[in-house]
Design an enzyme around this catalytic site. Structure first.
Site, PDB file in Angstrom:
ATOM      1  N   HIS A 168      -5.369 -13.141   4.943  1.00 63.86           N
ATOM      2  CA  HIS A 168      -4.988 -14.314   4.158  1.00 63.86           C
ATOM      3  C   HIS A 168      -3.557 -14.717   4.504  1.00 63.86           C
ATOM      4  CE1 HIS A 168      -8.118 -14.501   0.943  1.00 63.86           C
ATOM      5  NE2 HIS A 168      -8.284 -13.228   1.239  1.00 63.86           N
ATOM      6  N   HIS A 210      -3.551  -9.329  -7.494  1.00 69.22           N
ATOM      7  CA  HIS A 210      -2.096  -9.301  -7.339  1.00 69.22           C
ATOM      8  C   HIS A 210      -1.375  -9.513  -8.654  1.00 69.22           C
ATOM      9  CE1 HIS A 210      -0.950 -13.819  -6.782  1.00 69.22           C
ATOM     10  NE2 HIS A 210      -2.049 -13.750  -7.480  1.00 69.22           N
ATOM     11  N   GLU A 250       1.538 -18.891 -12.736  1.00 65.85           N
ATOM     12  CA  GLU A 250       0.538 -19.732 -12.070  1.00 65.85           C
ATOM     13  C   GLU A 250      -0.323 -20.432 -13.118  1.00 65.85           C
ATOM     14  OE1 GLU A 250      -1.892 -17.310  -9.567  1.00 65.85           O
ATOM     15  OE2 GLU A 250      -0.200 -16.217  -8.735  1.00 65.85           O
ATOM     16  N   HIS A 274      -4.113 -10.124 -11.921  1.00 64.81           N
ATOM     17  CA  HIS A 274      -5.307 -10.969 -11.877  1.00 64.81           C
ATOM     18  C   HIS A 274      -5.914 -10.896 -10.491  1.00 64.81           C
ATOM     19  CE1 HIS A 274      -1.821 -13.524 -10.929  1.00 64.81           C
ATOM     20  NE2 HIS A 274      -2.624 -14.194 -10.129  1.00 64.81           N
TER      21      HIS A 274
END
Ligand SMILES: [Fe+2]
Length: 446
Positions: free
Chosen positions: A294, A337, A343, A373
């Site tokens: 990623h 993470h 966020e 999360h």
């Protein structure tokens, strides 16, 4: 309705709705064309460095001073800007999730009265912080306009298109587009028709600084949101006298109202670089991994509002667009993470053949900083059976957006008690994750 635009992020533009309405050479001639009045709108301090200096000159039928006294406006008690005030806010360390906010079906409510604040940080008097709002509306603003002293609005329609009239001209904002209305600019929102007259969307408001394009680093000169795709209006005035125009002003988080006896959209010509603008997500040029792994979500940043700490944003506006996912031998859902940033994630659009998950369009999610999360168990199980050499195409018509902030966000009491709050603690969703650890079985491919 006729919408015309000129292109280029941050450009110096000029526009006139009547020929010769823009004074030549100087900003304040003794006799401006057509008997107009000169007026300056500053979006930065006078002495801001040239590359950050924002101002526009307007040539108006009436100076903006022509209005009555301001009195408190009582039409919207749920538009919050002071996140230090415990009477309006509530602290929670849990992940929060809301199903789509309900649009009232039993009454008329315009864009401004339909704004409800979900969360935020700071407050505007020290130009520090941000607010995240949802709007749920059913009717046009008609002879009512809004001006915000506190912050810039980044407006994202999720349901229904917006016909936005500003002092500088008109913008049509469809779902899959967004606009930015910087502070100090009069605007009003009418809606294009939907069968149910239901309109919903989100607003990111920043109290300090302005949005700008992110630096691209090794990506180079091109990619992500390209400057040419940001569209600015052209001058479009109306000359209406002897009307009752209500002006709602947000100032230090409070709402005030005053009246003008004319339309505030009376700017016949203008020039400068402090302006509203729009962008179409379909123009976004994503970059990603082409072999394995990623890249960070920052590679999907559309706009950023920078803090004084390099690389750390008051707010990053991030959009996860339709794209190919081609990395091999990679666990493709977003990894588990904990983030030093907060966020706030919204599902804006979802095509019929994709995204039939608990994250349906209009759903919102708040992941506080350092609260863990990641993917839920059903996503993990699906990923474990996916053929890893298959290229995945996220279809057109899908958009998930994220507001990421260096600030810890405090939720409003309205948002904590609203009926569509799914769960004040969604961490239970992760407790059925299958434990795969086996000390006798090493996976030599990883
Ligand atoms: Fe995250």
């Amino acid at each position: 309705m006729d919408y015309q635009y000129q292109a280029g992020f941050g450009n110096q533009f000029l526009s006139e709705a009547l020929p010769g309405a823009l004074p030549k050479v100087q900003n304040t001639p003794q006799h401006p064309p057509y008997g107009l009045y000169s007026e300056e709108l500053n979006g930065s301090s006078f002495t801001a460095p040239r590359d950050r200096n924002l101002r526009t000159w307007l040539y108006k039928i009436h100076p903006a001073t022509m209005q009555g006294a301001s009195v408190p406006y009582k039409g919207n008690p749920d538009l919050i800007s002071n996140f230090f005030d415990p009477s309006n806010t509530q602290v929670t360390a849990s992940q929060l999730k809301w199903s789509p906010f309900e649009v009232p079906s039993d009454r008329k409510i315009d864009f401004i009265d339909g704004i409800k604040t979900i969360c935020g940080a700071g407050e505007p008097t020290l130009a520090s912080g941000l607010a995240i709002h949802v709007y749920t509306s059913t009717s046009n603003m008609d002879n009512k306009a809004f001006i915000n002293s506190d912050g810039d609005f980044l407006i994202l329609p999720q349901l229904g298109a917006l016909d936005i009239q500003t002092e500088f001209g008109k913008l049509l904002i469809q779902p899959n587009e967004f606009c930015v209305i910087p502070r100090g600019i009069h605007f009003k929102v009418n809606f294009t028709e939907t069968p149910e007259h239901q309109y919903r969307g989100y607003i990111l408001e920043v109290f300090g600084g302005h949005f700008e394009l992110p630096d691209l680093g090794p990506i180079g000169a091109n990619g992500l949101a390209n400057p040419r795709d940001f569209l600015y209006p052209v001058a479009c005035y109306e000359h209406i006298e002897n009307v009752e125009y209500k002006i709602i002003q947000k100032f230090q988080g409070e709402l005030f109202e005053t009246t003008k006896k004319h339309s505030p959209f009376d700017v016949v010509s203008w020039h400068g670089n402090y302006l509203p603008y729009k962008y179409d997500f379909s123009k976004f040029c994503p970059v990603g991994s082409v072999l394995f792994g990623h890249l960070d979500p920052s590679t999907f940043t559309v706009l950023t509002c920078k803090s004084n700490t390099p690389g750390t944003a008051i707010a990053d506006f991030i959009m996860f667009p339709p794209r190919y996912i081609s990395a091999e031998n990679t666990f493709m859902p977003p990894p588990f993470h904990r983030n030093c940033m907060s966020e706030f994630v919204v599902s804006l659009l979802s095509s019929s053949d994709y995204g039939k998950s608990s994250f349906s369009p209009g759903t919102a999610l708040l992941d506080h900083n350092m609260v863990p999360h990641g993917p839920e168990s059903k996503e993990i199980e699906a990923e474990m059976t996916r053929k890893t050499d298959q290229v995945v195409r996220i279809p057109d018509g899908n958009a998930i957006v994220m507001f990421e902030s260096m600030f810890q966000l405090r939720t409003t009491k309205w948002a904590m008690n609203v009926s569509n709050m799914i769960n004040k603690n969604t961490h239970g969703h992760w407790n059925d994750i299958k434990i795969r650890f086996d000390p006798k079985n090493i996976n030599i491919n990883s």
